[in-house]
Design a protein around this motif. Structure first.
Motif: not given
Length: 632
Positions: A404-409, A426-427
């Protein structure tokens, strides 16, 4: 002679007494004073630690002080006189106080409020300590640290953005749908909350966010709600409620809430984490790489001995800084040192970094565990695969790996929200924006279960409205999550994920039958609408949910009916009132044509009524943000 001696003794005694009194007077005049106070962030009211303060007297002599964990500072033993004081905190405008008049023995209370963030001054070039090349990957991947393009092992100052290049996906706001011709509303859940914290960054900085930066559903889902824990075999509970729409009294508002099972950190499965960190030149600002390091330090401290962490970085190329390492007490020192040693410089090969991070995660894959890549970046990819379309195809190829994916901006000025939203959507992932260390604590400590552990994937919602009760409806938000009605039963269609402890809320503004004019089309020539027997009941709608287990391929269906029973505003839950206030605020920020009679004052009233327990203070912060927006 005797009288003369006595007279001399008396004169000496009087002189001595005068001298003593004079000395006391001088000492009284020189008795030091005190200057002290508290440093805080004006919007949240939270204390600021490590604010650097300097106090300068009329002769230019300066003394220093630093605020403590409660924001308190103190200058003790300040001699009487006129002073000037400066207070500096990274990412905020300098605060200056002149003509602080200290008198003998006086205590001056000078509280300091920081409000508007500032961007560091632009410079013309990177500064490096020379030519360095170091191999951080067993597979031979290298990070080249060269003059003006280095990454690791030297000090660099990134060139700042001299114009705003932030990017957001366009949002076409949902309108009303006629129930007769459009009885079904279908969408993917969205637990992301990046839009809210990003908007907060703009507002604290003194401006409203761009219209397309406001995703109302993410505003709503930023907050915790008092939904019950699941009580059956499904991983989440369902709550429904209906009342008058506060910004349009002719309409009704339907509130639908999902609550995922809440788990304690000790009960989470083993974590196999790969930190994928952007160390390109654009990450050198104080609110980027330095804040990123502090944020991940918080997460590392929460991990258990059975968990594992690897660190992959990318700039002009990608490399492994730390091979996967168990987070034992001893190893955490090594992990933190690896993290602290990162510096920013060079271009941004984000696609290469993603490929390497997934490769590392696959090497240490834990069956039945939480295998996840955590990407931290400003999203400004500019080398190799970099377009939104290329990144989408890359991440779609990776999502079937069970990782799985976590995005931190992070950051501002060149922030690419559009790219990070696509990657998370999408991820099989989630997406948060970190604008300060308290937000990092919320995402990586307080909500660690929701951030790291997926309980249900491909979660879809489909609402069927009863045409005998409802004339038309409008879904508030979720514009980027809409699905075709046939997608609901298609298990190949990707949808959103729900993590442990996450809550998801959706609002529908509806017009009851005969209460308004619905959008219409011409009568059909070849078919007539038919209503089933259930349409004659008092049901307003049926809400259906489909979800898959994290390792499953077949969806599971849940249904719940909502009867046409309106509750008086006073009897509605705090969650109903507060979520309505948040939605209305988002609509005002977007200047929505559907904002109705909403005003900042009314939003404040609704939010205060629905504030509830608010143990973490997030709702109180929202109220302060609305008050701040009202002043703009």
């Amino acid at each position: 002679m005797k009288n003369s001696l006595a007279h001399h003794t008396l004169k000496s005694t009087l002189a001595f007494l005068v001298l003593i009194l004079f000395s006391f007077g001088v000492q009284a005049q020189q008795k030091p004073g005190i200057i002290e106070g508290t440093c805080q962030e004006i919007t949240t009211g939270l204390p600021l630690k490590n604010v650097k303060l300097s106090l300068k007297d009329a002769n230019g002599k300066t003394i220093q002080a630093v605020s403590d964990s409660l924001g308190f500072y103190s200058f003790a033993k300040v001699l009487p006189g006129i002073y000037a004081m400066e207070a500096n905190y990274p990412g905020y405008a300098k605060q200056t106080f002149t003509k602080l008049n200290v008198t003998a023995g006086q205590k001056i209370i000078q509280n300091i409020n920081f409000s508007a963030p500032v961007v560091t001054a632009p410079v013309d070039q990177l500064i490096s300590t020379g030519e360095v090349s170091k191999d951080y990957s067993n597979s031979g991947s290298k990070i080249e640290s060269k003059r003006n393009s280095g990454v690791y092992g030297y000090t660099s100052i990134a060139q700042d953005v001299d114009h705003n290049t932030e990017a957001y996906n366009a949002i076409n706001e949902n309108g009303y749908k006629n129930v007769t011709t459009n009885p079904l509303s279908t969408f993917s859940v969205d637990v992301d909350a990046a839009s809210y914290s990003n908007a907060r960054r703009f507002i604290v900085g003194g401006s409203k966010p761009p219209v397309d930066a406001v995703r109302v559903e993410e505003f709503i889902n930023y907050f915790d709600y008092d939904y019950p824990d699941p009580a059956d075999e499904h991983p989440f509970s369902i709550t429904t409620e209906i009342g008058n729409c506060p910004w349009n009294q002719n309409n009704k508002l339907v509130h639908i809430g999902l609550q995922a099972e809440r788990l304690k950190t000790k009960d989470l499965p083993t974590n196999n984490l790969v930190f994928l960190l952007d160390v390109s030149g654009s990450m050198n600002a104080e609110n980027k790489l330095p804040l990123l390091k502090k944020s991940f330090q918080l997460l590392i401290e929460e991990l258990r001995p059975e968990d594992r962490v690897a660190i992959v970085v990318y700039a002009g190329a990608a490399g492994v800084v730390l091979e996967s390492t168990a987070t034992t007490k001893e190893n955490k020192i090594k992990i933190l040192e690896s993290l602290d040693g990162l510096n920013a410089g060079g271009s941004t090969a984000g696609g290469q970094g993603i490929q390497l991070a997934y490769k590392v995660a696959e090497q240490y894959f834990v069956q039945g565990g939480n295998n996840r890549v955590i990407l931290a970046t400003d999203g400004d990819f500019n080398v190799g695969m970099s377009s939104d379309g290329e990144m989408q195809r890359l991440i779609e190829d990776k999502r079937n790996s069970g990782i799985f994916l976590t995005c931190l901006g992070f950051g501002m000025g060149n922030y690419k929200d559009s790219k990070l939203e696509v990657l998370a959507d999408k991820g099989n992932g989630n997406y948060a924006y970190i604008d300060n260390l308290l937000e990092a604590k919320k995402v990586l400590v307080t909500e660690i279960g929701g951030t790291l552990l997926t309980l249900a994937k491909d979660v879809k919602i489909q609402v069927e409205f009863n045409p005998m009760v409802v004339e038309s409806y409008r879904l508030v938000g979720y514009e980027n999550r809409l699905l075709n009605e046939e997608d609901f039963n298609d298990d190949k269609k990707d949808a959103g994920e729900i993590g442990a402890g996450h809550s998801v809320t959706a609002l529908y503004e509806i017009v009851l039958k005969g209460a308004g004019t619905a959008p219409t089309v011409d009568d059909l020539r070849y078919q007539q609408p038919q209503h089933g027997e259930s349409a004659l009941s008092n049901e307003m709608l049926t809400v259906k949910f489909r979800y898959k287990k994290p390792d499953g391929d077949t969806s599971i269906l849940i249904e719940k009916n909502l009867e046409n029973k309106l509750a008086d505003w006073k009897l509605l839950s705090n969650d109903f009132k507060f979520s309505a206030a948040v939605a209305a605020w988002g609509m005002l920020l977007r200047d929505s044509e559907y904002k109705g009679t909403a005003t900042y004052d009314l939003i404040l009233d609704w939010a205060k009524e629905g504030k509830g327990d608010d143990k973490n203070g997030y709702r109180a912060e929202f109220i302060r943000l609305v008050e701040l927006t009202k002043l703009m």
